[in-house]
Each structure stands twice: as C-alpha cells, then as structure tokens.
Design a protein around this motif. Sequence first.
Motif, short mmCIF file in Angstrom:
data_model
loop_
_atom_site.label_atom_id
_atom_site.label_comp_id
_atom_site.label_asym_id
_atom_site.label_seq_id
_atom_site.Cartn_x
_atom_site.Cartn_y
_atom_site.Cartn_z
N ALA A 49 0.83 -1.20 0.00
CA ALA A 49 0.00 0.00 0.00
C ALA A 49 0.87 1.25 0.00
O ALA A 49 0.56 2.24 -0.69
N LYS A 67 2.19 1.76 -3.57
CA LYS A 67 1.19 2.34 -4.47
C LYS A 67 0.94 3.81 -4.14
O LYS A 67 0.79 4.65 -5.03
N MET A 68 0.92 4.11 -2.86
CA MET A 68 0.70 5.50 -2.46
C MET A 68 1.89 6.36 -2.88
O MET A 68 1.71 7.48 -3.39
N SER A 110 1.84 7.03 -6.53
CA SER A 110 0.78 7.97 -6.88
C SER A 110 1.16 9.39 -6.51
O SER A 110 0.96 10.33 -7.29
N TYR A 168 2.32 10.65 4.87
CA TYR A 168 1.67 9.42 4.44
C TYR A 168 0.53 8.99 5.34
O TYR A 168 -0.38 8.31 4.90
N GLN A 176 -3.01 9.39 4.14
CA GLN A 176 -3.38 8.86 2.82
C GLN A 176 -3.42 7.34 2.78
O GLN A 176 -4.13 6.77 1.96
N HIS A 228 -6.59 4.87 2.45
CA HIS A 228 -7.32 4.83 1.19
C HIS A 228 -6.76 3.74 0.27
O HIS A 228 -7.50 3.07 -0.45
N TYR A 229 -5.46 3.58 0.29
CA TYR A 229 -4.82 2.57 -0.56
C TYR A 229 -4.99 1.16 0.01
O TYR A 229 -5.05 0.19 -0.74
N LEU A 273 -6.60 -2.16 -1.93
CA LEU A 273 -5.46 -3.00 -2.27
C LEU A 273 -5.91 -4.43 -2.57
O LEU A 273 -6.72 -5.01 -1.83
#
Length: 868
Positions: free
Chosen positions: A428, A431-432, A435, A450, A453, A456-457, A461
């Motif tokens: 996660a 990916k964050m 992004s 982080y 945020q 949300h990931y 996931l």
Amino acid sequence: MVPYKLKLLNCIMLMCMGACKSEVQSKHSACHLEMMKSFEEYEYIQEGDIMIGGVLTVNSYVKFLKHPEDNSIRILCMEAVPEYYRQFIDFRYFIEQTNNNTALFPNLTLGYHIYDSCGDPRKAVRSVLQILSGTREPVPNYSCVGKRNIAGFIGDLTSETTVPIAQILTLYGYSQISYGATDPLLRDRAAFPYFFRTVQSDHHHCYLLTELLKHFGWTWVGVIRLDDDAGDREFQLLTKYFSNNGICIEFSTKINIKANKYSSDPHIAKHKEQLQKSTTSVIVLCGTVSIAIAEKFSLLKDVLREKTLILATNWAANHMMYYAIEVFNGSLGFMQRLLYSLNGPKVKAFLASIHPSKYPKDKLLEDLWMQHHLCSSSNEYKNKIYDYLYPYSLHNCSGEQHIQDIWNIDNALHSPRVHLAVNVLSHAIHKMHMSLSKLSPKQNKRLYSYRYQLHHYLKVLQYEVEGVPYTFDEAGEFKSQYWMYNYMIEAEENVKVQYFEFNPLAPSEQKLIPADIKWKTGQCRIPRAQCSDTCPTGFRKASKPGTQSCCYGCAQCSEGEISNVTERENCTRCPDMEWPNEKRNQCVARTEEFLSYNDDVISICLLSLSVVLYLCTVLITTCFITYRDSPIVRANNRSLSFLLLVSIKLSFLSVFLFLGRPVDITCMLRIITFGITFSIAVSSLLAKTIMVCVAFKATKPGSSWRKWLGVKLSNSVVLFCSSIQIIICMTWLAISPPFQELDIHTSPGTIIIQCNEGSAIGFYSVIGYMGLLAAVSFVLAFLARSLPDSFNEAKYITFSMLLFCSVWITMIPAYLSTKGKNTVCVEIFAILTSSAGLLFCIFLPKCYTILLRPEINMKSNLLGNKYK
C-alpha cells in the motif's frame, strides 16, 4: 500461597538484597538500579526514509516497578515465547528483503521502530507513544524526530492491547494492521476508520465453531472460558450463535488467568467436580490464550481425558497445544489458512543468521538463549534471577548453539501473520508513493504526510498469492479461508497435526476434506454430545418442561405427517394425494378405494347377481312373448307388462354403471338411469292398478267408466308420471349435476373415489318422487286387492309395492351412514332387491300359471271368482 506476580517482585528484591548484603545501604539502591537496568524495555530501531511502527507481543508476562531514583515506572517483561519472537524475525526479514529490492522502493528505504508490548495494554499504549514522540519517556503530541516519516503501524497480537493502540492511532490518523486482534468492536469503521487486520473477528470464528458443531451433530456442549474480557466477550458471542442454531451449553466454567503453573488455584477442585458431572463429551474453549493457561490445563488432564476440546483460532495459531499435549490430544480447532510458507531457503538462511554474537544488543534473543539453551548472560543480576526462577543451571556457552534448536521457533506450520501484515502495508505504501510522486512538488510536499493517505490505498489493495487476489472487506478484515486441525499424540509423545480445509458454506457432506479424524477414544466413532437421543425419522422433538431446548423427548409424527430426517422440530404434512408409510418417514401414494369390477369379492357377487336376475327377466320376457295371446297375459294390459319388464331389465343393467372407477359421466348416468327406469316401472304398476279399478267400475251396467277402457289411459298415466321424473332429472343435471369426488378425509391413507350428488335437493327430489309414485300405487293396489277378478293382480302389486317401499325406506339411513364403496353397495343392493321384488311379485305367479297350470289360463276363467 503468594500470587505469582508478587512472588516475582519479592524474588527480585530478595535477590538484589542477597547480591548486595555485604554492601552498605546506600549501595542497595544502586544494586536495585542495576537489577532494573537488566530488564530495560525491548526496543528495536532501524532508520529509513519511510518508517513503520511496530508493537508486537514477544514476552508473555509484565510487571511494573518504581525506579529507585526518580520513582518513575519501569516495566519488567518476562518469559519470551519462541513463536512470538519468530514473528518479530519475520518483521525484520521482510524489511531487509524489501530494502534489497530496489525495484519496489527506488531511492527509498524502509525502516522500523518496534517495541514489545509484553501482552499488556498499558505497555502497548506506552510503546505507541514512545514511537510517536521518539523519546525514552513518552511525550504525547510531541515528536523529537520530526523528520521521521512514519507511514503506519503493525500490531498487536491480542485485542486487549490492540484496541487502546487503535484508539490512539485513530486520533493521529495513522493506519494500523493487527495480526491477531479479533474483537468485533474493531469492525466499527466510524470509530476505527484506519484499522485493518489480517484475521477475521470473533463473529466469524463463532460462526465457524457453530458450523463445526452442527456438522458433527453436537448440540450439548460445555464451555471453558478464561477469566478475562476476551473470555467474557467470546462467551457472549458463542451463546448468541449457539442459541440461534439449536446448540445448548450444559455448563460454563471460568479458569483464573491470574493463577499459573507456579501457584495453585483454589478453584481447580471445583472445576474438576463440574467436569466430572458433565455428560457432554465436547468442550469449547474461549478467551485469550497464554502459555501459563495452556500448561494449567495439565492439572485437569484426569477429567479431560475423555473430552474432545474445540479450540478457537488464537489457540491453534499460537501452537499452545504443545504445552499440554495429553489434554489437547484429539482436539479440533481452526487456524487461518497459510497463504504462503516462510520455510524457503532464504528465510531459513536468515533465521540461521540470528545469533547473540551478531546481535549483542538484542535482549529478547539473549533471553531466549538463557531460557532454552541455558546460556548465562554477561549481566550477573539477570543470571541470579533466572537461577532463582527456573529449575535450571546456567552455564557459559560455546557459541555453537543455533536458534533453530529452540523448540517451536521453526514450526513447519508457522503462520506468517506478521510478515503478511508488513507485506500488505508495504504494498500500500508503494502504491501510495508512486501515486504521490506523480504530483507537482508543491502538492507532493503538502501530501507527503503518508499517515493521512495510506488507509485509502489499503481499502482498495488487492494482494495476490499464486494468482488469487485477497482484499480487505468493508470492515477492514482480511478475507481468507481456514484450516481445521486435529492434534494426535503418537509414540514417545510426538505430536502429529492433521490439517484440512473446512468450508462452512459447502454442503454438509463436503465440509470435511478429508473426514479422517482421530478422536481421543481411539475409535472412529464420533464422540457423543447430545442431551437426548437423536429422534429418528418418523418422530419429532417433544420439549420437556423445565429443561433446555436440547433436552427433549421423541414423539411420533401425527396422522398424515412425516419426518424424513432425524432431529426434526416439526413433522411435515404429506400432500393431499399422498399419505405416510408405516414408519412415517416417507409420503406414499394413497390407496384408491372404489367398487372395482374384479378386485373386490362384493362387486363380483353383486355383478353376478345382477346378471342372473337379468337373465331371469329375459326368460320371463321370453315366456310372455311366447304366450302373449294367452288370456292371463292379455287380461292385465299386455303392453304395460312388457314395458315393466323392459324397465326392470334396464334397472338390473344399471348396476354396471355403479361398478368401476367413477367418472363424471357415469356419476350422472347412474343416478339418472335408475331414477327414470324405476319411475317408468312404478308408473306402469300405477297404471295397471288404475286399469283394474276402471275395469271393475266398467262392469256395472250403464257405467260411464267404459269409455276409459283401453290403452290410452294407461299410456297417458305412464307418460305423465315418467315425464315429471324426467323433468326433475334434467333440471338437476342443468343446475348442479353429479360429479366425481375424491374423498381424502374419511378414511386415513385412502382416497375414496365416489360420486357427489352435486345437489342434495335434486337427489332427494328424485328419490322422493319415486317414493310418492310407489306410495300411491301401494294405496290403490291395497284398495283394489279384493276386487272380483280371476286375474286380478292388484294383490301382487300390493306386495311388490310393500317390498319396494320397505327397501327404499331402509336404504335412506343406510345410505347416509356409510361411506365409500359401502354406499355404492347399499345403492346396488336397493336396486337389485326392489327390482327383483317387482319381477317376482308381479310375474312369477303368472309364469307359474302359464307354465304349470295351463288349464287355468283360459278365457272361460276370466269371469270366475277364483281359480279352480
């Protein structure tokens, strides 16, 4: 007895005093300080660009003591558990592998800050605040390492330590993944929006346990729960699930978690007495497991020898059965299915590299070496405490000891729960990071925190293992399948574990794959856990007053109902066209009942009698046709005699309409045929009687009755009287005709196929009109019986009508009091006897005269008063 916690504290103080007894009092505090330094908190830090916080449970026991200098609280953690330390190794192994893999985090490294919670909520809270503040002493809402970028947290093992951690991290907005907490409270996304876990809640575990009990038919169980919040919570959930699924709890008992293997529990005798009195063979365990509790079960091994234990997931995942293998032999339980194994060459190489010489500051590792390899520490105070607490002698080790030699640290079925949690969190984060790196520097700087945020990931996931995607559900729980395990003791107390999948959603016969389970009894027969004997098919449960719902009797299903499976609450009524068999476990087709042509002795007799009487009528008709010109035939209206014979023959033949399976057309024909034919017959007799009376009146000189002599009057009487009956029948057919009826209520298990009259008024109108004609004929014939005429048949008509009326008057109550084919028999009998009465009473005397007394059958005798 002194409780274990106080005993440990006293032990520390006594050992300190013993170690410092030659010193002055001022040195005693220094000694105490050195003792406490021997148990500094277990903290592990590896700096990185992105940090992961970790609160793991490794030690199973904690004690809070005051520091001798500043009176601050210090924490003593004792008894490191090997399998828990292996989870800590998994954490470090993944971070090392990730940092070596530049493809995942290019130009970035992962770091960690880990504390041991020691299984205590207070220590867990302190550890979180220490990680957040970056100081030895926690400072809430303040960080001494502001540049440290903590993305999220891993931990903890139990719900008791995880819930307070989640409450704190929710305030700060940090995502958290637990690897063992099962409290349903954590499903509340409003209260814990950033919380995730790689296990499922107690609701799912209770559901699994319930389905397991249902699969084996266990409805009468005992519950042993631990005297803690988790035990109470799980017991309440189990009670709810069991109640909803028809499972009763025979008894529940609490095991004191404060008492342990080093102290006696005054309630042990009470527990033994309760277990001995119990009738169930299955006991469910719930609550937070610990080594002390697992070993305490060995005190109950004599009363648990024949009991099958059903264990929750945390018992299996922590392999606590090895601490009391005699008790847990043959036990069943659940464990989360391993998505992958941590037994590969790289993992084994990393595990083999773990050694105190490589990590001299790793106090947990030093504790494990002391407990399991009996290696002495460089700290003399620590050695003295271990010598006092354990019945072992420490010695200097050569350094050839290996961590794999520590029992249960390299278990083949070790669950990678911590490794999975760190793995999912890092994916996660990746990916964050990818992004956010696409944003402009200004946005990137603003969003670079982080912690706001990451969740949300995590929600979206998809973590893939061997091509199969796994995700968190809407409650933050990692969905996966479960294994059911079966522990067995083999030779020399070796423990063999049989694992197989258990799918609660599969059909009952497919839930266990395979179903080869070893029970404590050593037999293949499933242990019995029922308050009452199983109600077989054909029976239903009958509750007993004053007992639980699982204690019941068995009552046979009521008439018309079946039970085709065991343990039915209620029987099922068969469809209208079916009826239970003798065992009342299957619906079979009802027996059809009607007056068949060939399957019933009565119908054969009636049919034979009808044929015989018909042949007699044919013979008489033949006789009358042969001697149609003889005086006795012509004397009483020859045409009416032939009409009467024809109607009698038709009445005998109408019996065929009453036999066989009734249908709508035969139901209409049978009633109408016998009603009209009998009306014609009685009308003919009435006409005969009237003609006798008219003939007598016409013999007087100058009588006006002479003009009525002839066939016109008789034919008119027959036509008029019969027409009325025909009109009644046609009206009946037009308004409410007879029809086939299936009677399933009169005779149990039988379908009576019969004719329904349709209109009772129509039926009784036909019978009543026929009775009216018979009554008029009887009265007139009775009055004309003594008229002077050698061939006067009025007296025969009188007898025939008397017989006819008697038959039909007695037929009515018999018809109303019988059902089914017996009703048809009554009707046929009435038709045959009344027709036979007409035939023999009217025509037998004439046949006698014609055939046996021909001298009387002469015209000269017509004016005679009587026969010569």
